[in-house]
Scaffold this active site. Structure first.
Site, mmCIF file in Angstrom:
data_model
loop_
_atom_site.group_PDB
_atom_site.id
_atom_site.type_symbol
_atom_site.label_atom_id
_atom_site.label_comp_id
_atom_site.label_asym_id
_atom_site.label_seq_id
_atom_site.Cartn_x
_atom_site.Cartn_y
_atom_site.Cartn_z
ATOM 1 N N CYS A 163 -6.187 -9.039 1.265
ATOM 2 C CA CYS A 163 -5.709 -10.133 2.115
ATOM 3 C C CYS A 163 -6.645 -11.328 2.040
ATOM 4 O O CYS A 163 -6.216 -12.476 2.186
ATOM 5 C CB CYS A 163 -5.558 -9.652 3.555
ATOM 6 S SG CYS A 163 -7.083 -9.026 4.298
ATOM 7 N N HIS A 643 -8.597 -8.766 9.147
ATOM 8 C CA HIS A 643 -7.476 -9.184 8.309
ATOM 9 C C HIS A 643 -7.486 -10.704 8.189
ATOM 10 O O HIS A 643 -7.761 -11.416 9.158
ATOM 11 C CB HIS A 643 -6.156 -8.706 8.921
ATOM 12 C CG HIS A 643 -4.960 -9.048 8.097
ATOM 13 N ND1 HIS A 643 -4.761 -8.554 6.822
ATOM 14 C CD2 HIS A 643 -3.883 -9.845 8.365
ATOM 15 C CE1 HIS A 643 -3.618 -9.023 6.349
ATOM 16 N NE2 HIS A 643 -3.071 -9.810 7.260
#
Length: 912
Positions: A163, A643
């Site tokens: 990510c 994230h």
């Protein structure tokens, strides 16, 4: 989009058509629904005159193609050609030199057999090159409505904790200057270097921004290439998005960089310093480049073209300019802390210093200013007289050269009569020269992201000022705490100075108890309204903390070279040149030996109108200091896990989108403003530049007849389309110093240039200047001869070296070994193998040699290789340099009587 150019088998069906025909049709309407333009489509099939509407209406042009099997159609507004059968854009090219006699009646195309011409250098040095219609690249703001809705909204699939990469790629993808370069100038993504990251990035941008884009793509090729070069990103652990950005941009620069040669006169009043070792004082530590100014070699020796003049009053009385400078100086303690905190960045990076060139100069005057220009691996230190600050002069130094080690010039005797006359002996590095050439590199990365910072340190005793120029690619800003905010907001008083090591709340040393208390504090803060804790931290606060002035005293005194003592001083920092796109990194992560922490403080940032005027140097030529936000990378979670996502503004419809791996969702501006920003990309904002682009776009419809056509660089046109300050026209990227096309670029000249009508050229030239004006393209005969000589030289040197080295390997016990620096040898090897166009300089063995008891010996652990005496003489006769580092194997003296005794014993043993 030139990046989509490929062979289309349907080009043979195109009939003859002129620009006048297309202009006349553009004033008409759809033959079915009578809808008028813009964005009508004309069929290009031979003897077909159909004109229909596009997808913004009923799309009769597509219906016509399906019914009649006429596949090629041209947009009458943009003059872009689309093939329905191939589902791609195609280009109608023609050859140079075959222009009709009437310049105002020109066919739009002349079809080539293979679509793109394969170049061979002709003997008559006449360049035949396809001409790309200028309209393909100057449709500045005219886009179809269907494209506005679709392009650039492609997600990226997560391929194992990637990510961080996906967010970084989406943020870069929404930087128009960079993306448009790859889409419009894709033919320039050429490299022989592995793993060819620029080609992988070009392919990815094409997929993300293509009209027929998929919902998501997998960036496997790009990711594999980066992992090949940088082991930090191998495996499946979470990595830092900022590290990935730096790695990617460094790789792109290395593959796309072009050398620009500059010739300077060496003033005889400047003398070269013998060594840098004597200057390793406290001031050297003060000037170590911080992580936020992690300069690339992208703009080496830029000081040659960048003026940082200051008048005498401003320079000598720097300390008294409190009202304007109180919040524009950087804390030098934060510089060193930056390096410590982000040490991990440098551990996994590439070898970024191979292009760095160290230069030193001294002006032996009473009042001088020390100018120290940072590169990746070296510092440029120059003493400049106060009156000459506007024209700094830099001279090569012998940095790291031991004066006791001799560097020999090339031998005068012709030891190798078989060498061609192109093997001219080079001058010694230590011999005086009247002119010199600086190696300066630029690429699209440096053009877009590189800026310059000026740091000034003034001794409060003698008023001597040391000025440091640093090239930065991003600014790493501290997040100030409550106490630091109070100091910053009260710094309007002239004598208010932020102490060294400010922003202590964010970066003070923490133990386990402090670590636990920090988490408790964050939990309490999250439960209590923000007004209870004080003012909100803004991006301007972070910038002010970064550029805050610093008082150097006590344990942090300044080592003045004029006073030769530790003195009290003051340090300032301002921006000399802002980049076209400013990358801002907020330092949210702090890495200790045993643990890491994250600063989750919300930092408020503007979506439009970021004013950087307070941080601009007074003498800076920069005119635009207002920035608008393009994209922001956010991190959710803790320092150990989390994230990454990205919020990006689509440049086509000006709407904000959230890019969460393969998911792309439209969001509101308030959602973006409430995000926990980690990396922000700001773009220069200029209404004047937009008006100029619209004006030039309108001129395309005038179609004034002209007797001359002008060629212009595609790269500069991309700057004109996407930069707020494109700078002067530069055609030097497709011209040699003699004014012709270099032979190595002849094969892809159509990717480098476009033809402009005279009225467009006149307007651009009168507005931006530069040049040179080019009306005729031809292969440079001089460069062609030089290229042939260089190629012959490469072949000869390589053959002789292989022969000598083979003979050396066959020797059983050579009496001597000659050592050679592997750093120099690798440069020579790249040259003879054709990987580098320029031959290396003189042999430099200074890094592998050390002098002991008057003898030059090999330094222990030196990066060296062993060659024979004949090979050394061969290389030294061509390149010169030195010193000679000779190894002589120890000779074992054997007693003859002992040998006879051993032979006698052996004979007796056999007889038994």
């Amino acid at each position: 989009m030139s990046s989509f150019r490929s062979h289309c088998p349907h080009l043979d069906s195109v009939g003859e058509i002129t620009k006048e025909d297309l202009i006349q049709k553009s004033h008409g309407s759809c033959q079915d629904c009578k809808v008028r333009g813009p964005n009508l489509w004309a069929c290009l099939e031979n003897r077909c005159s159909y004109v229909g509407c596009g997808e913004s209406q009923v799309d009769h042009s597509t219906i016509h193609s399906q019914e009649t099997k006429h596949y090629l159609t041209v947009n009458l507004t943009t003059l872009r050609v689309w093939c329905y059968a191939c589902s791609k854009e195609v280009f109608l090219d023609r050859k140079l030199g075959t222009q009709p006699s009437l310049p105002h009646v020109k066919p739009l195309h002349q079809i080539q057999e293979n679509g793109v011409q394969d170049f061979k250098i002709p003997s008559n040095t006449t360049l035949k090159t396809p001409l790309v219609a200028v309209f393909d690249d100057l449709d500045i703001e005219v886009e179809e409505e269907d494209e506005l809705k679709a392009r650039g909204l492609t997600g990226l699939k997560n391929i194992g904790n990637t990510c961080y990469m996906n967010a970084a790629l989406q943020a870069l993808s929404n930087c128009p200057p960079l993306t448009q370069f790859f889409l419009d100038c894709g033919g320039l993504a050429r490299t022989d270097k592995k793993p060819a990251i620029c080609k992988s990035y070009l392919k990815l941008m094409t997929e993300l921004w293509h009209k027929s884009r998929p919902g998501s793509v997998v960036p496997t090729t790009l990711f594999q290439g980066i992992k090949t070069v940088n082991p930090t990103f191998r495996g499946y652990s979470q990595q830092d998005a900022q590290e990935f950005l730096r790695c990617l941009m460094d790789l792109l620069h290395e593959e796309l960089k072009e050398q620009v040669m500059e010739v300077e006169e060496d003033p005889q009043t400047i003398m070269t310093e013998e060594t840098m070792e004597e200057d390793k004082s406290q001031s050297d530590v003060d000037f170590q480049s911080c992580e936020s100014c992690s300069s690339s070699d992208k703009a080496e020796n830029e000081n040659g073209s960048r003026s940082f003049s200051e008048d005498n009053n401003e320079t000598t009385m720097l300390i008294q300019d409190d009202e304007n400078n109180s919040e524009m100086s950087k804390d030098w303690q934060k510089e060193k802390m930056c390096n410590k905190i982000n040490k991990v960045h440098s551990e996994g990076e590439l070898d970024k210093d191979r292009d760095s060139v160290s230069e030193t100069a001294d002006l032996n005057n009473q009042e001088t200013v020390k100018v120290q220009i940072h590169s990746r691996a070296s510092e440029y230190i120059t003493d400049v007289h106060l009156n000459d600050l506007s024209t700094p002069q830099i001279l090569p130094s012998n940095e790291g050269v031991n004066p006791r080690l001799s560097a020999s010039p090339p031998k005068s005797g012709n030891l190798w009569p078989g060498l061609p006359p192109t093997h001219k002996k080079v001058q010694s590095a230590l011999s005086p020269k009247r002119k010199k050439q600086h190696k300066k590199y630029r690429s699209v990365i440096s053009d877009i992201f590189d800026g310059t910072i000026i740091s000034s340190v003034q001794c409060l005793t003698c008023d001597r000022v040391s000025v440091t120029l640093e090239t930065f690619q991003d600014l790493s800003l501290p997040i100030p705490g409550k106490e630091d905010l109070a100091k910053l907001h009260s710094s309007s008083h002239p004598t208010s100075i932020v102490k060294a090591g400010s922003c202590g709340e964010a970066y003070a040393p923490q133990g386990w108890i402090a670590f636990f208390m920090e988490y408790v504090k964050r939990f309490v803060v999250s439960c209590v309204p923000s007004w209870f804790w004080g003012p909100v931290v803004t991006l301007q606060d972070c910038l002010a903390a970064f550029f805050a002035r610093d008082e150097l005293k006590g344990d942090n005194m300044y080592s003045c070279e004029k006073c030769k003592k530790l003195r009290n001083g003051v340090k300032f920092c301002k921006v000399q040149k802002f980049p076209e796109i400013l990358c801002i990194h907020l330092k949210r992560f702090r890495h200790e030996l045993m643990f890491s922490t994250k600063i989750s403080t919300h930092v408020s940032f503007p979506l439009e109108g970021l004013d950087l005027q307070p941080f601009l140097a007074k003498d800076s030529p920069v005119q635009i200091v207002t920035y608008d936000l393009l994209s922001v990378i956010c991190h959710h979670g803790t320092a150990s896990s989390g994230h990454y996502i990205a919020y990006c503004r689509n440049n086509l419809n000006n709407l904000w989108y959230e890019f969460d791996d393969q998911s792309v969702t439209e969001v509101s501006e308030s959602t973006v403003q409430n995000a926990e920003a980690y990396v922000l990309f700001y773009r220069k904002s200029s209404e004047e530049a937009q008006k100029e682009r619209r004006r030039i776009s309108n001129l395309l419809n005038i179609m004034e007849p002209s007797l001359l056509q002008f060629y212009i660089s595609r790269q500069w046109l991309n700057k004109f389309k996407t930069f707020a300050e494109p700078g002067p026209i530069s055609n030097n990227d497709f011209l040699c110093i003699h004014g012709g096309v270099p032979p190595r670029k002849a094969g892809y000249i159509e990717d480098l240039v476009l033809m402009l009508p005279q009225n467009i050229w006149d307007n651009l030239y009168s507005r931006y200047g530069g040049g040179p004006a080019v009306n005729h393209l031809y292969i440079c005969h001089t460069c062609q001869i030089e290229a042939e000589k260089i190629e012959k030289r490469r072949k000869t040197e390589l053959e002789i070296f292989i022969r000598l080295n083979r003979a050396f390997q066959e020797e059983d016990s050579p009496a001597t070994f000659y050592c050679i620096s592997m750093q120099w040898f690798r440069e020579w090897e790249s040259f003879v193998k054709g990987k580098d166009g320029d031959p290396p300089g003189p042999i430099d063995n200074t890094k592998i040699a050390v002098t002991k008891c008057g003898n030059v010996i090999l330094r222990q652990g030196a990066d060296s290789g062993q060659i024979s005496e004949e090979t050394w003489n061969f290389l030294q006769s061509i390149y010169g340099g030195g010193p000679e580092v000779i190894l002589r194997p120890p000779v074992v003296h054997v007693d003859p009587d002992a040998v006879q005794a051993e032979e006698k014993i052996e004979v007796e043993t056999r007889s038994l």
